[in-house]
Design a protein around this motif. Structure first.
Motif, PDB file in Angstrom:
ATOM      1  N   UNK A 397      -1.094 -14.451  -2.858  1.00 39.73           N
ATOM      2  CA  UNK A 397      -0.410 -13.197  -3.208  1.00 39.73           C
ATOM      3  C   UNK A 397       0.039 -12.463  -1.952  1.00 39.73           C
ATOM      4  N   UNK A 398      -0.770 -12.535  -0.884  1.00 38.08           N
ATOM      5  CA  UNK A 398      -0.483 -11.774   0.337  1.00 38.08           C
ATOM      6  C   UNK A 398       0.870 -12.144   0.926  1.00 38.08           C
ATOM      7  N   UNK A 399       1.244 -13.414   0.853  1.00 40.53           N
ATOM      8  CA  UNK A 399       2.536 -13.827   1.405  1.00 40.53           C
ATOM      9  C   UNK A 399       3.694 -13.115   0.719  1.00 40.53           C
ATOM     10  N   UNK A 400       3.529 -12.821  -0.574  1.00 40.99           N
ATOM     11  CA  UNK A 400       4.570 -12.088  -1.310  1.00 40.99           C
ATOM     12  C   UNK A 400       4.401 -10.580  -1.176  1.00 40.99           C
ATOM     13  N   UNK A 401       3.176 -10.148  -0.889  1.00 37.79           N
ATOM     14  CA  UNK A 401       2.887  -8.723  -0.821  1.00 37.79           C
ATOM     15  C   UNK A 401       3.401  -8.077   0.460  1.00 37.79           C
ATOM     16  N   UNK A 402       3.329  -8.799   1.575  1.00 32.09           N
ATOM     17  CA  UNK A 402       3.698  -8.211   2.868  1.00 32.09           C
ATOM     18  C   UNK A 402       5.138  -7.688   2.888  1.00 32.09           C
ATOM     19  N   UNK A 403       6.145  -8.461   2.422  1.00 29.40           N
ATOM     20  CA  UNK A 403       7.502  -7.896   2.400  1.00 29.40           C
ATOM     21  C   UNK A 403       7.612  -6.663   1.504  1.00 29.40           C
ATOM     22  N   UNK A 404       6.862  -6.641   0.392  1.00 27.39           N
ATOM     23  CA  UNK A 404       6.878  -5.466  -0.485  1.00 27.39           C
ATOM     24  C   UNK A 404       6.311  -4.248   0.228  1.00 27.39           C
ATOM     25  N   UNK A 405       5.206  -4.440   0.947  1.00 23.88           N
ATOM     26  CA  UNK A 405       4.591  -3.324   1.680  1.00 23.88           C
ATOM     27  C   UNK A 405       5.556  -2.764   2.716  1.00 23.88           C
ATOM     28  N   UNK A 406       6.256  -3.645   3.423  1.00 25.25           N
ATOM     29  CA  UNK A 406       7.223  -3.172   4.417  1.00 25.25           C
ATOM     30  C   UNK A 406       8.332  -2.357   3.754  1.00 25.25           C
ATOM     31  N   UNK A 407       8.839  -2.861   2.616  1.00 25.85           N
ATOM     32  CA  UNK A 407       9.928  -2.155   1.929  1.00 25.85           C
ATOM     33  C   UNK A 407       9.466  -0.790   1.422  1.00 25.85           C
ATOM     34  N   UNK A 408       8.291  -0.762   0.780  1.00 31.69           N
ATOM     35  CA  UNK A 408       7.787   0.503   0.229  1.00 31.69           C
ATOM     36  C   UNK A 408       7.479   1.489   1.351  1.00 31.69           C
ATOM     37  N   UNK A 409       6.971   0.992   2.478  1.00 28.61           N
ATOM     38  CA  UNK A 409       6.716   1.876   3.614  1.00 28.61           C
ATOM     39  C   UNK A 409       8.012   2.540   4.073  1.00 28.61           C
ATOM     40  N   UNK A 410       9.077   1.767   4.196  1.00 30.35           N
ATOM     41  CA  UNK A 410      10.365   2.341   4.600  1.00 30.35           C
ATOM     42  C   UNK A 410      10.862   3.350   3.568  1.00 30.35           C
ATOM     43  N   UNK A 411      10.667   3.050   2.283  1.00 31.78           N
ATOM     44  CA  UNK A 411      11.065   3.984   1.228  1.00 31.78           C
ATOM     45  C   UNK A 411      10.290   5.298   1.363  1.00 31.78           C
ATOM     46  N   UNK A 412       8.993   5.191   1.576  1.00 33.55           N
ATOM     47  CA  UNK A 412       8.175   6.402   1.689  1.00 33.55           C
ATOM     48  C   UNK A 412       8.498   7.200   2.943  1.00 33.55           C
ATOM     49  N   UNK A 413       8.833   6.512   4.025  1.00 35.52           N
ATOM     50  CA  UNK A 413       9.269   7.219   5.229  1.00 35.52           C
ATOM     51  C   UNK A 413      10.546   8.003   4.933  1.00 35.52           C
ATOM     52  N   UNK A 414      11.470   7.362   4.217  1.00 33.34           N
ATOM     53  CA  UNK A 414      12.725   8.053   3.860  1.00 33.34           C
ATOM     54  C   UNK A 414      12.441   9.281   2.997  1.00 33.34           C
ATOM     55  N   UNK A 415      11.532   9.149   2.027  1.00 34.93           N
ATOM     56  CA  UNK A 415      11.194  10.290   1.175  1.00 34.93           C
ATOM     57  C   UNK A 415      10.521  11.403   1.962  1.00 34.93           C
ATOM     58  N   UNK A 416       9.648  11.025   2.886  1.00 36.38           N
ATOM     59  CA  UNK A 416       8.969  12.040   3.702  1.00 36.38           C
ATOM     60  C   UNK A 416       9.954  12.791   4.575  1.00 36.38           C
TER      61      UNK A 416
END
Length: 583
Positions: A397-416
């Motif tokens: 699962x981690x191999x698929x999770x890492x790109x998601x975490x990067x994307x969501x982090x960028x989204x949250x930075x944009x929202x902040x």
């Protein structure tokens, strides 16, 4: 690509001493054969092309002209013959170390003589090989032959199991690679008579921990788990009956992965299994001490130690080999940001703490969800076998999770950033104004006494899931969840009350309160008078001992009055049959 090796460049850059005779040739049958005719120690022969290159057991090795490294060198053997079996293994470690210095690649070693690289697809493919041949005489020596694929494309490789540096995005002249290998070879030779580097090889060896089939020239094939490399450099196999058998390099024809029987899927050593899982996740084995990380990252030892601690990891002793190349890269990135003036050192440590805390909770939460999913039909009971199943699923699962975490982090930075810009009102002397909402479960302490741990965990998960969904739908943001309590925020009182009203409709009974006021968010928390008042008011709303109605409302009763209100708190509706209700 330089089709012809630059002999003057090599002679200038190769460390001398100890290498006192460097010969660069155009085309030869075999560089090992050239040295075999005059095997004086500390000689080097390099060729642009080999017409009869060979590996172990006289297997042929071909490469187009100028596309690979064909290198042979003579060195003294260890004084103790019991260490001779480790020589080809430590030569492999030397090549791996040299490539790690020059490239970003994740390089592994297959016992006894293959150099592997982990490709983008996550599979190991052969990058090169090693052939060591002993020489006779009063002072026995060894001819070390090293072949490495550098510039070949897919069509020029001998099989699908092979690869080259260029295919993996590394474009280097052959000369600096040769110099780095010879430099490491001279250093390793100083200690290969000792066991100092044996554990480093074991950590880099991808064969250890695998279920393999060993084919020998004089006996039947043997299958089992490769559990160790012994003191003589032999591969130790543990078979299904628990017997352990060492296999020497000279006796083995092939070592190939094999499908283990269902009863033998788990490594016999829990610690080694955990190490292998870590290596799969990090794509790099533990090979470095803290001082190595500091040296490779170009900083003093204090910064990596503070960074490691801020990320939430236990302090490592100076002698502990617990770091890898990925740790070096992480430190180097932080150092680069400080060096470029993007952040200062204090901010770097703060960022590390923020990332460490967030990802630690995310990792535990995700693992628990995977565990619940896989063990739901078995009563959530965990034993060694089930834990190993969950661990291996989590790695996948981690191999698929890492790109998601990067994307969501960028989204949250944009929202902040968007919230920060919206809050930037120079004319306001009040500061950032937030409506803070706080909700907790009624009688949670009482429930704890009567519920099993499993049911209690499921209750908290359902409550946190509901609260997160409701707050997000209303345009707010969850600040923190702690068991039975949820703290969230919104820019407007109406938005906050929509969240609280929905919470009440979908989960009864719940204590809730909303307060507006100035607030700040240090370290991801929400601090200020509004937060303090909301927290205290929620507690009063649920207190049956309170002699007077709380200024906040509890969702034991309807919160609709709050939804229509323009103030930060609402009194609860009057109890039935009271004078107030009669009015």
């Amino acid at each position: 690509m330089a089709p012809v090796l630059e002999s003057e460049r090599l002679r200038r850059d190769v460390p001398s001493p100890p290498w006192n005779d460097v010969e660069v040739l155009g085309s030869v049958d075999s560089t090992n054969a050239v040295l075999g005719a005059d095997p004086r120690p500390w000689r080097v022969v390099v060729a642009d092309h080999q017409s009869a290159g060979r590996g172990r057991l006289d297997r042929q090795w071909h490469a187009p002209h100028g596309s690979s490294i064909a290198l042979s060198a003579t060195l003294p053997l260890p004084d103790d013959p019991r260490r001779w079996g480790w020589v080809p293994l430590l030569v492999g470690l030397c090549v791996r170390t040299a490539l790690s210095r020059l490239t970003h690649l994740d390089v592994g070693l297959k016992w006894p003589n293959d150099i592997l690289v982990c490709t983008e697809s996550g599979t190991w493919r052969k990058l090169g090989g090693i052939l060591c041949e002993a020489t006779g005489g009063e002072h026995p020596g060894v001819i070390v032959g090293i072949g490495l694929n550098v510039w070949q494309n897919e069509s020029e490789l001998p099989s699908d199991a092979a690869t080259s540096l260029s295919i993996n995005g590394v474009y280097l002249d052959r000369e600096p690679i040769i110099v780095a290998i010879l430099d490491e070879l001279a250093e390793i030779q100083k200690v290969w008579g000792t066991s100092n580097l044996d554990d480093d090889y074991r950590a880099a060896c991808v064969t250890v921990g695998q279920h393999v089939k060993v084919s020998t020239a004089h006996a039947a094939d043997a299958e089992g788990v490769a559990v160790d490399i012994d003191e003589s450099g032999r591969l130790v196999l543990e078979q299904s009956d628990g017997a352990r058998t060492p296999h020497a390099v000279g006796d083995v024809v092939h070592v190939r992965p094999a499908m283990p029987p269902a009863s033998d899927l788990r490594p016999v050593d829990r610690a080694r299994f955990v190490d292998r899982i870590e290596e799969q996740l990090l794509h790099s084995p533990r090979t470095l001490r803290r001082a190595d990380v500091s040296e490779l990252a170009g900083v003093d030892s204090d910064f990596p130690r503070r960074l490691w601690r801020a990320l939430g990891f236990a302090n490592a002793r100076d002698e502990d080999v617990v770091f890898n190349e990925r740790d070096v890269e992480a430190v180097r990135r932080m150092v680069e940001m400080v060096g470029q003036g993007l952040i200062n050192e204090q901010t770097a440590i703060g960022i590390a703490r923020a990332v460490g805390r967030s990802t630690d909770r995310m990792a535990m939460w995700t693992l628990q969800l995977i565990s619940d999913m896989m063990l739901a039909d078995e009563g959530f009971e965990v034993d060694t076998e089930r834990a190993a199943d969950v661990a291996e699923r989590m790695v996948a699962v981690a191999d698929h999770l890492v790109p998601l975490v990067e994307h969501v982090t960028r989204r949250n930075v944009a929202n902040s950033i968007a919230r920060m810009v919206a809050d930037a009102e120079p004319e306001s002397h009040v500061g950032v104004v937030r409506t803070v909402g706080f909700a907790d479960l009624v009688d949670f302490t009482k429930r704890v006494r009567s519920m099993s741990e499993r049911d209690l965990a499921l209750l908290v998960i359902r409550f946190e899931t509901l609260a997160s969904d409701v707050v997000a739908q209303a345009g707010g943001a969850v600040v923190k969840t702690v068991g039975d309590e949820v703290l969230f925020t919104h820019r407007t009182i109406s938005g906050e009350c929509r969240s609280l009203s929905t919470c009440w409709r979908r989960w009864k009974p719940t204590h809730c309160c909303a307060r507006s006021g100035s607030a700040s968010q240090p370290a991801g928390c929400l601090l200020g008078r509004a937060t303090s008042m909301a927290t205290r008011s929620t507690g009063r709303a649920g207190s049956r001992r309170s002699p007077r109605p709380a200024r906040c409302w509890s969702t034991r009763t309807s919160p609709t009055r709050c939804a229509r209100s323009t103030v930060s708190t609402c009194s609860p509706p009057a109890p039935p049959n009271s004078p107030a209700s009669a009015r």
